[in-house]
Design a protein around this motif. Structure first.
Motif, PDB file in Angstrom:
ATOM      1  N   ILE A  66      29.023   2.698 -16.274  1.00  0.00           N
ATOM      2  CA  ILE A  66      29.859   3.797 -17.282  1.00  0.00           C
ATOM      3  C   ILE A  66      29.721   5.434 -16.415  1.00  0.00           C
ATOM      4  CG2 ILE A  66      29.812   5.190 -19.389  1.00  0.00           C
ATOM      5  CD1 ILE A  66      28.800   2.321 -20.749  1.00  0.00           C
ATOM      6  N   ILE A  95      19.806  10.092 -21.766  1.00  0.00           N
ATOM      7  CA  ILE A  95      19.450   9.157 -23.137  1.00  0.00           C
ATOM      8  C   ILE A  95      18.514   8.187 -22.520  1.00  0.00           C
ATOM      9  CG2 ILE A  95      20.192   7.605 -24.538  1.00  0.00           C
ATOM     10  CD1 ILE A  95      22.980   8.817 -24.783  1.00  0.00           C
ATOM     11  N   LEU A 103      21.620  18.024 -24.130  1.00  0.00           N
ATOM     12  CA  LEU A 103      22.447  17.042 -23.391  1.00  0.00           C
ATOM     13  C   LEU A 103      23.589  17.812 -22.604  1.00  0.00           C
ATOM     14  CD1 LEU A 103      23.023  13.957 -25.192  1.00  0.00           C
ATOM     15  CD2 LEU A 103      21.850  13.968 -23.101  1.00  0.00           C
ATOM     16  N   ARG A 104      24.192  18.883 -23.177  1.00  0.00           N
ATOM     17  CA  ARG A 104      25.210  19.610 -22.494  1.00  0.00           C
ATOM     18  C   ARG A 104      24.664  20.585 -21.426  1.00  0.00           C
ATOM     19  NH1 ARG A 104      29.627  21.662 -27.390  1.00  0.00           N
ATOM     20  NH2 ARG A 104      29.633  19.435 -28.425  1.00  0.00           N
ATOM     21  N   ARG A 158      29.339   5.798 -13.213  1.00  0.00           N
ATOM     22  CA  ARG A 158      30.289   5.567 -12.106  1.00  0.00           C
ATOM     23  C   ARG A 158      31.787   5.809 -12.654  1.00  0.00           C
ATOM     24  NH1 ARG A 158      26.748   1.697  -9.943  1.00  0.00           N
ATOM     25  NH2 ARG A 158      27.886  -0.109 -11.165  1.00  0.00           N
ATOM     26  N   GLN A 159      32.138   4.938 -13.915  1.00  0.00           N
ATOM     27  CA  GLN A 159      33.607   5.049 -14.267  1.00  0.00           C
ATOM     28  C   GLN A 159      33.861   6.520 -14.661  1.00  0.00           C
ATOM     29  OE1 GLN A 159      35.984   2.933 -14.094  1.00  0.00           O
ATOM     30  NE2 GLN A 159      34.654   1.485 -12.908  1.00  0.00           N
ATOM     31  N   ALA A 160      32.938   6.962 -15.282  1.00  0.00           N
ATOM     32  CA  ALA A 160      33.056   8.502 -15.582  1.00  0.00           C
ATOM     33  C   ALA A 160      33.611   9.439 -14.379  1.00  0.00           C
ATOM     34  CB  ALA A 160      31.817   9.312 -16.321  1.00  0.00           C
ATOM     35  N   MET A 178      24.380  13.086 -18.566  1.00  0.00           N
ATOM     36  CA  MET A 178      24.222  13.192 -20.165  1.00  0.00           C
ATOM     37  C   MET A 178      23.643  11.768 -20.296  1.00  0.00           C
ATOM     38  SD  MET A 178      27.465  15.197 -21.300  1.00  0.00           S
ATOM     39  CE  MET A 178      26.825  15.564 -23.205  1.00  0.00           C
ATOM     40  N   LEU A 179      24.365  10.815 -19.696  1.00  0.00           N
ATOM     41  CA  LEU A 179      24.014   9.514 -20.030  1.00  0.00           C
ATOM     42  C   LEU A 179      22.705   8.994 -19.190  1.00  0.00           C
ATOM     43  CD1 LEU A 179      25.068   6.819 -21.321  1.00  0.00           C
ATOM     44  CD2 LEU A 179      26.489   6.562 -19.495  1.00  0.00           C
ATOM     45  N   ARG A 187      33.483  16.999 -14.865  1.00  0.00           N
ATOM     46  CA  ARG A 187      33.600  16.331 -16.061  1.00  0.00           C
ATOM     47  C   ARG A 187      32.889  14.992 -16.024  1.00  0.00           C
ATOM     48  NH1 ARG A 187      39.154  18.333 -16.254  1.00  0.00           N
ATOM     49  NH2 ARG A 187      39.382  17.102 -14.495  1.00  0.00           N
ATOM     50  N   LEU A 198      28.965  13.745 -17.759  1.00  0.00           N
ATOM     51  CA  LEU A 198      28.897  12.881 -18.363  1.00  0.00           C
ATOM     52  C   LEU A 198      27.862  11.760 -17.976  1.00  0.00           C
ATOM     53  CD1 LEU A 198      32.490  11.994 -19.304  1.00  0.00           C
ATOM     54  CD2 LEU A 198      30.848  12.967 -20.913  1.00  0.00           C
TER      55      LEU A 198
END
Lengths: 381, 381
Positions: free
Chosen positions: B195, B231, B266-267, B197-199, B227-228, B220, B224
């Motif tokens: 995910i 988590i 996160l931001r 990588r896809q971002a 942020m991921l 962008r 992301l």
């Protein structure tokens, strides 16, 4: 005893659009003069109007819970559980399933036209709370002539609607069935939701939510949001069992093509979601999840909130669920016990994760079947 | 006994660029005629050249592990552990820390110029494996005159380099310290990486990896991805303890501004990462993680792989780490035991999650301190 998963199909179903022409004041303070809900019903309402069951859907669910639409090969999302002879038995219950307000599958929502402006709502559609949904659903119940639900049933975000129903409209809920849910989402849940939202909001094709007018959809963002969701729906062990983590080829390809099964699964899930879901609705749903906190109106006491309820509760959790873990269900059960509400709790041994609430696990369906069969007896269904 | 966290600073450090002019054949089959590594060293190499310790960094780490650069207020990323009198004691050890090949902080990588084309490498930079890094690090060791490391130490992706060192170059590693790591990443880990990588890949500013030439960065996507990552670095309980999950305001704002502490965290993490990290390197690092599988060369037997090793091992896991859980460390320990390798295992009671491997937890630092003090005695440091 009938085996779990047995039972027939409700067959071909035709959704109906119900016009709710009673003004609805939302938690955000705005007023919806009227709204439409798309609804499916299965089974027959009895003469006493005592056998109605409401199904509340989760994040990406909709009204099509059982049976078949004429043009589709796949049945509704909970078809394994709803039908004649199934755990939610349509031979005995009149089952009502709707697409919530703010949804994107036929109910009034961001992708519909605001009658006051003649323009697609888009980002002007109000953000909603679980409480707003319960108000909207209660207007639907009244319209359908249902004063009290024999049971309100839902999993995940659907389970939150069940709890809110029991607290806000105590006399209208006889049994509350809360599945794989939580009394409030965790900081980690909020974090996942926030990343999903940022993926959508930062997609250049989002256009501040007015993408309809630009003839595009924020597909990149929505795809990422859905892929991320899927990680949280499956347990680590289930992912390992389902996909393994060995390369598909004997050696790495040293590029960004799919090399592991789990990659192709996620890409497929993301891709197909873009074709069937609306990004503004996804944003709205995640916010409703984040906002859910029935204790907030009762000095942060969940016990005080549940003291309002008059329903009997069935709470079900799944051992492998890490999105809404059994510990969260036990918080619900504890608060219900402390509030003096009758509650049954079942922890289902499972392997898949959060997704298990949609699966026909024998222990799970047997539990629902037995519980609801007693409910049917009780209401003379 | 000295308290954990005690000890001094290595002070101001100046990185040096080391030119590796030996051709390096990579796992992907391509050849790097020469490459540069940016390196920091702390402490003095003794006359016997027996007291050298290699630090291997994780996903977003670099060569700046300890001390201060002249213009920065924050010390290196593992400054709490490396320094005079600290667990990795620079009064006794000569500590070498590098930015890995493919990194973005001064070593040859996607954001540097390919001497053969005169163009920034970008997407033409080869994807690497942990084995490639070990080869590159071994050339560095030779260049520095180090035949055998007293210890190779790393956490997370760094721990994978440690294992690969012990397997591929058995005579050159005396002690292998593997912290918060795994013998292979899980399908869930791969899913998170995919995910991320896809971002990045789907960010319109990525330009197929040639964003340098367009004067933009795929911010962008990188935001992301980061942020991921965050988590997965924190436990659910730690997130709850750190941020809570109550609204910052008494009532929801009903918009997409920050409403929960975890959102602003996160931001901020995402934003600051964009300023200091390169997207192509991030892609490369996640692929190296996915590819890591030292058993693959030994008929999928980790035991057979570890039979090659001659080092003594210290394996450390953290109870609250769900990214690389203690169960994964136990897999390493079990394979080492089955392979007849001497291994010590420590499970540290912790609360923060994966991030704990960077924290000065007393039990953790005490374990490192005692183990490495015996290593120092052993090598006459």
């Amino acid at each position: 005893m009938q085996e779990s998963g047995a039972g027939g199909s409700v067959g071909i179903v035709v959704p109906q659009v119900v016009d709710i022409d009673v003004p609805l004041i939302l938690d955000c303070g705005r007023l919806l003069r009227r709204h439409q809900l798309i609804v499916e019903t299965y089974g027959q309402l009895n003469a006493a109007r005592s056998n109605a069951v409401l199904i509340c859907h989760a994040l990406s669910g909709d009204h099509h819970a059982a049976g078949y639409h004429g043009d589709e090969r796949k049945p509704g999302w909970w078809d394994n559980c709803i039908g004649p002879g199934k755990p939610i038995d349509t031979n005995r219950f009149y089952v009502v399933s709707l697409n919530n307000l703010g949804g994107c599958r036929g109910s009034t929502g961001p992708n519909t036209v605001d009658p006051e402006t003649g323009r697609v709502w888009g980002p002007d559609f109000p953000l909603l709370t679980v409480r707003d949904w319960v108000r909207s659903q209660s207007l639907l119940a009244t319209k359908l002539g249902i004063q009290q639900w024999a049971a309100v049933i839902g999993g995940s975000l659907g389970g939150m609607q069940v709890m809110q129903w029991a607290i806000d409209l105590p006399t209208r809920v006889r049994h509350a069935v809360v599945i794989a849910s939580a009394p409030q989402i965790s900081a980690q849940n909020i974090a996942f939701n926030e990343i999903a939202r940022q993926a959508i909001l930062s997609d250049p094709d989002f256009h501040g939510g007015r993408y309809y007018e630009h003839g595009v959809v924020p597909g990149r963002g929505l795809r990422l949001a859905r892929m991320l969701g899927h990680i949280t729906y499956l347990s680590d062990a289930a992912m390992r069992a389902k996909f393994g983590n060995d390369l598909k080829a004997p050696q790495p390809s040293f590029n960004f093509d799919v090399e592991f099964e789990v990659e192709s699964y996620l890409r497929y899930q993301g891709e197909s979601f873009v074709d069937r879901f609306d990004a503004n609705t996804y944003l709205l749903m995640t916010k409703a999840l984040d906002y859910f906190d029935p204790a907030r109106d009762y000095d942060d006491s969940l016990v005080a909130a549940f003291r309002q309820a008059q329903a009997r509760f069935l709470v079900i959790a799944f051992s492998s669920d890490w999105r809404f873990s059994p510990a969260r269900s036990r918080e619900i059960v504890k608060a219900l016990v402390d509030a003096g509400r009758p509650v049954s709790y079942a922890l289902i041994d499972s392997s898949l994760g959060h997704d298990d609430f949609l699966m026909p696990l024998p222990d799970y369906h047997l539990m629902l079947r037995h519980y609801l069969s007693r409910v049917a007896d009780e209401v003379g269904a």
